[in-house]
Design an enzyme around this catalytic site. Structure first.
Site, PDB file in Angstrom:
ATOM      1  N   SER A 124       0.826  -1.211   0.000  1.00 39.54           N
ATOM      2  CA  SER A 124       0.000   0.000   0.000  1.00 39.54           C
ATOM      3  C   SER A 124       0.858   1.257   0.000  1.00 39.54           C
ATOM      4  CB  SER A 124      -0.885   0.000   1.253  1.00 39.54           C
ATOM      5  OG  SER A 124      -1.442   1.267   1.465  1.00 39.54           O
ATOM      6  N   TYR A 150      -2.032  -0.455  10.699  1.00 40.72           N
ATOM      7  CA  TYR A 150      -2.283  -1.112   9.398  1.00 40.72           C
ATOM      8  C   TYR A 150      -1.118  -0.837   8.450  1.00 40.72           C
ATOM      9  CZ  TYR A 150      -3.604  -1.220   4.562  1.00 40.72           C
ATOM     10  OH  TYR A 150      -3.577  -1.422   3.197  1.00 40.72           O
ATOM     11  N   LYS A 154       2.013  -3.331   6.684  1.00 41.37           N
ATOM     12  CA  LYS A 154       2.399  -3.432   5.265  1.00 41.37           C
ATOM     13  C   LYS A 154       3.906  -3.183   5.130  1.00 41.37           C
ATOM     14  CE  LYS A 154      -1.592  -4.262   3.315  1.00 41.37           C
ATOM     15  NZ  LYS A 154      -1.871  -5.543   2.641  1.00 41.37           N
TER      16      LYS A 154
HETATM   17  C1  WQD Z   1      -9.330   9.381   0.781  1.00 41.61           C
HETATM   18  C2  WQD Z   1      -9.651  10.853   0.955  1.00 41.61           C
HETATM   19  C3  WQD Z   1     -10.093  11.471   3.208  1.00 41.61           C
HETATM   20  C4  WQD Z   1     -13.788   9.263   3.746  1.00 41.61           C
HETATM   21  C5  WQD Z   1      -6.381   4.731   2.903  1.00 41.61           C
HETATM   22  C6  WQD Z   1      -5.271   3.906   3.419  1.00 41.61           C
HETATM   23  C7  WQD Z   1      -4.484   3.321   2.295  1.00 41.61           C
HETATM   24  C8  WQD Z   1      -5.403   2.608   1.347  1.00 41.61           C
HETATM   25  C9  WQD Z   1      -6.515   3.515   0.864  1.00 41.61           C
HETATM   26  C10 WQD Z   1      -5.484   0.254   1.764  1.00 41.61           C
HETATM   27  C11 WQD Z   1      -8.985  11.454   2.190  1.00 41.61           C
HETATM   28  C12 WQD Z   1     -11.331  11.671   2.338  1.00 41.61           C
HETATM   29  C13 WQD Z   1     -12.627   9.785   3.188  1.00 41.61           C
HETATM   30  C14 WQD Z   1     -14.863  10.119   4.062  1.00 41.61           C
HETATM   31  C15 WQD Z   1     -13.582  11.982   3.229  1.00 41.61           C
HETATM   32  N1  WQD Z   1      -5.979   1.486   1.957  1.00 41.61           N
HETATM   33  N2  WQD Z   1     -12.543  11.113   2.940  1.00 41.61           N
HETATM   34  N3  WQD Z   1     -14.721  11.459   3.789  1.00 41.61           N
HETATM   35  O1  WQD Z   1      -6.833   7.706   3.578  1.00 41.61           O
HETATM   36  O2  WQD Z   1      -6.089   8.062   1.148  1.00 41.61           O
HETATM   37  O3  WQD Z   1      -5.880   5.817   2.175  1.00 41.61           O
HETATM   38  O4  WQD Z   1      -7.193   3.962   2.038  1.00 41.61           O
HETATM   39  O5  WQD Z   1      -4.468  -0.030   1.201  1.00 41.61           O
HETATM   40  O6  WQD Z   1      -3.565   2.403   2.833  1.00 41.61           O
HETATM   41  O7  WQD Z   1      -4.408   4.728   4.159  1.00 41.61           O
HETATM   42  O8  WQD Z   1      -8.119   6.711   1.639  1.00 41.61           O
HETATM   43  O9  WQD Z   1     -10.506   6.621   1.085  1.00 41.61           O
HETATM   44  O10 WQD Z   1      -9.828   6.786   3.542  1.00 41.61           O
HETATM   45  O11 WQD Z   1      -9.555   8.745   2.039  1.00 41.61           O
HETATM   46  O12 WQD Z   1     -13.477  13.211   2.992  1.00 41.61           O
HETATM   47  O13 WQD Z   1     -15.932   9.719   4.576  1.00 41.61           O
HETATM   48  O14 WQD Z   1     -11.047  10.975   1.143  1.00 41.61           O
HETATM   49  O15 WQD Z   1      -9.973  12.533   4.125  1.00 41.61           O
HETATM   50  O16 WQD Z   1      -8.606  12.785   1.900  1.00 41.61           O
HETATM   51  P1  WQD Z   1      -6.705   7.193   2.189  1.00 41.61           P
HETATM   52  P2  WQD Z   1      -9.569   7.157   2.116  1.00 41.61           P
END
Ligand code: WQD
Length: 332
Positions: A124, A150, A154
């Site tokens: 990841s 998490y 990884k």
């Molecule tokens: C994306 C953007 C949030 C939810 C994580 C893990 C990474 C990978 C992908 C597994 C951010 C914003 C989110 C919501 C929002 N996972 N958001 N409202 O944090 O980039 O990565 O997931 O491998 O390892 O770290 O992904 O989808 O959680 O967030 O505004 O209800 O969407 O703040 O900017 P992230 P995410």
């Protein structure tokens, strides 16, 4: 080849199974169904006309894992199985370290015992830690500023794989660092359907769209980005799956590491607007405070996979939203 997918009934695993089958590989799936559904096998069959053999095994159950490998020879393993909620890992670190690292060590020991020495590991972008706003290439720093167990699992598993390859040069290991997978197979039969309250943006948008959840919280609109919301490298899950096919076609002894991303950053608000356009209706959302640990801009340098694997992402955000809507319509 005969390929075992651990975690293969999951979101990325099931999409990868379809791509591998379409290229003539024999795919089998091992999963404990903690965050996926057995119906994924039927949906893979509807798409591919092949129902993968299924092993209901937990990687922490080393006795049954050993039996599986004793009775069946696999040419290669793609290791998707793992707990993946950032928030949950902060609340339950021991469960995450035991499951993700302990499970992987069990798998590697059993693979070695039965001379199965080809592995693709689902890693990841989170291993790049807290580097914000810079293009992340495979030789960027890793392991510093990771904000959750998490992500640490990884990173630690990547170290374990590097050390294993030194100790046993017969291993062919490919580490694939995913950025932000989104979208669904065009059939509408496969998609992200987590069993729990989602953490990630798209599953949350999906549950708001179906009315299961009331409103999307946009975590922060005060970032130093064009529209103030955070930006990520959102990659269509089918492109991601095709990256795995390219990876196994180019394996060699030792460890290869590739980013699977588009190389472009898209903002949260752009994603919301793209979803609304594809759905043909507004999505209820509100601007909330920043989520602790979030970075402003995260995106991949994707050149290495293109150069060495002949793979690059081709599907667009619009494709992902169209396919997500189609998946939601099939769920009804
Ligand atoms: C994306 C953007 C949030 C939810 C994580 C893990 C990474 C990978 C992908 C597994 C951010 C914003 C989110 C919501 C929002 N996972 N958001 N409202 O944090 O980039 O990565 O997931 O491998 O390892 O770290 O992904 O989808 O959680 O967030 O505004 O209800 O969407 O703040 O900017 P992230 P995410």
């Amino acid at each position: 080849m005969k390929i075992l997918l651990t975690g293969g009934t999951g979101y990325i695993g099931s999409h990868t199974a379809v791509e591998l089958i379409s290229r003539g590989h024999e795919v089998e799936i091992l999963d404990n169904l903690v965050n996926s559904k057995i119906t994924a096998l039927d949906n893979i069959e509807k798409i591919s006309n092949v129902k993968p053999k299924f092993y209901f095994v937990d990687l922490l159950d080393k006795e049954n894992l050993d039996k599986t490998f004793k009775k069946n020879h696999f040419d290669l393993v793609i290791h998707f199985a793992g707990l993946k909620s950032v928030a949950e890992s902060i609340e339950q670190p021991l469960r995450y370290y035991e499951n993700n690292i302990g499970g992987t060590i069990n798998l590697l020991e059993v693979m070695k015992k039965y001379n199965c020495k080809r592995l693709v590991f689902s890693s990841s972008a989170t291993v790049y830690g807290n580097q914000d706003g810079v293009k992340l290439t495979e030789d960027s720093q890793t392991g510093i500023g990771i904000t959750n167990p998490y992500g640490e699992t990884k990173f630690m598993i990547e170290q374990i794989l590097q050390d294993l390859a030194v100790a046993d040069p017969d291993f062919k290991i490919t580490i694939l660092r995913y950025f932000n997978p989104v979208g669904s197979h065009e059939s509408g039969l496969l998609g992200e359907d987590p069993n729990d309250i989602p953490n990630n943006l798209m599953p949350y948008i999906m549950k708001v769209s179906t009315g299961e959840l009331a409103k999307l919280s946009v975590y922060g609109d005060d970032y130093d980005t064009p529209d103030g919301t955070a930006m990520r490298d959102f990659i269509h899950v089918v492109d991601l799956a095709r990256g795995h096919v390219a990876a196994i076609d180019h394996q060699k002894n030792g460890v290869q590491i590739y980013n699977l991303g588009t190389g472009k950053a898209t903002s949260v608000m752009e994603m919301v607007k793209a979803f609304e356009k594809a759905a043909g209706k507004p999505l209820p959302y509100k601007i909330a405070g920043r989520r602790p640990g979030d970075l402003a801009v995260v995106f991949a340098g994707a050149e290495k996979a293109e150069k060495e694997l002949g793979w690059k992402a081709e599907l667009t955000i619009e494709d992902a939203m169209r396919d997500t809507i189609n998946y939601l319509n099939h769920l009804k």
